[in-house]
Write a protein that holds these residues in place. Structure first.
Motif: not given
Length: 162
Positions: A107, A87, A152, A109-110, A132, A113-114, A129
């Protein structure tokens, strides 16, 4: 058609992009994003890498020197996704983009992932990206991955650099 499943060790090795001006693309990918120039192929192609691999991205003007980008609403590559190991690495990339005044197109936050989204100088989509750890990925009750798109927290991302 049989039920063939591609081997789990298969991966995408590299992407090769048609660009209109090689030097401008090298400034973006090498000077701004930090890739290393590994080789050139005459005056019209370059191969760049992260970590010394022969190339992760090929850039060429063989069919595109001086050309304009394709129309937005056409088929083709949506984006090239560049996966950072940590990150903090994504935060560093974001800080460099901010410092350079380079615009983001989005942007997200999935959950798994970011991501930061932007366009290269030829309007090729780029996703920067990090994933996580798998053990914190959101899951459905049946165990399948539950991806989503949420805002995000960019301030939180930059706190990685403190």
């Amino acid at each position: 058609m049989d039920n063939y499943i591609i081997p789990s060790g298969t991966r995408i090795g590299h992407v090769h992009l048609k660009v209109s001006e090689l030097s401008r693309s090298l400034q973006f990918y090498c000077d701004l994003l930090g890739f290393t120039l590994m080789a050139t192929y005459g005056p019209d192609a370059a191969f760049i890498s992260a970590g010394g691999y022969h190339h992760h991205i090929g850039l060429n003007t063989w069919q595109s020197k001086g050309a304009s980008p394709p129309p937005r609403r056409s088929t083709g590559l949506f984006h090239t996704a560049i996966l950072y190991p940590e990150r903090k690495d994504l935060a560093t990339a974001y800080r460099r983009l901010l410092d350079a005044g380079y615009p983001l197109t989005g942007t997200a936050d999935h959950g798994v992932s970011e991501a930061l989204y932007l366009d290269d100088p030829d309007q090729n989509g780029v996703e920067l990206y990090w994933d996580r750890p798998r053990e914190v990925w959101p899951l459905q009750p049946d165990g399948s991955i539950q991806m989503y798109t949420r805002p995000l927290n960019l301030e939180g991302l930059l706190r990685e650099l403190l």
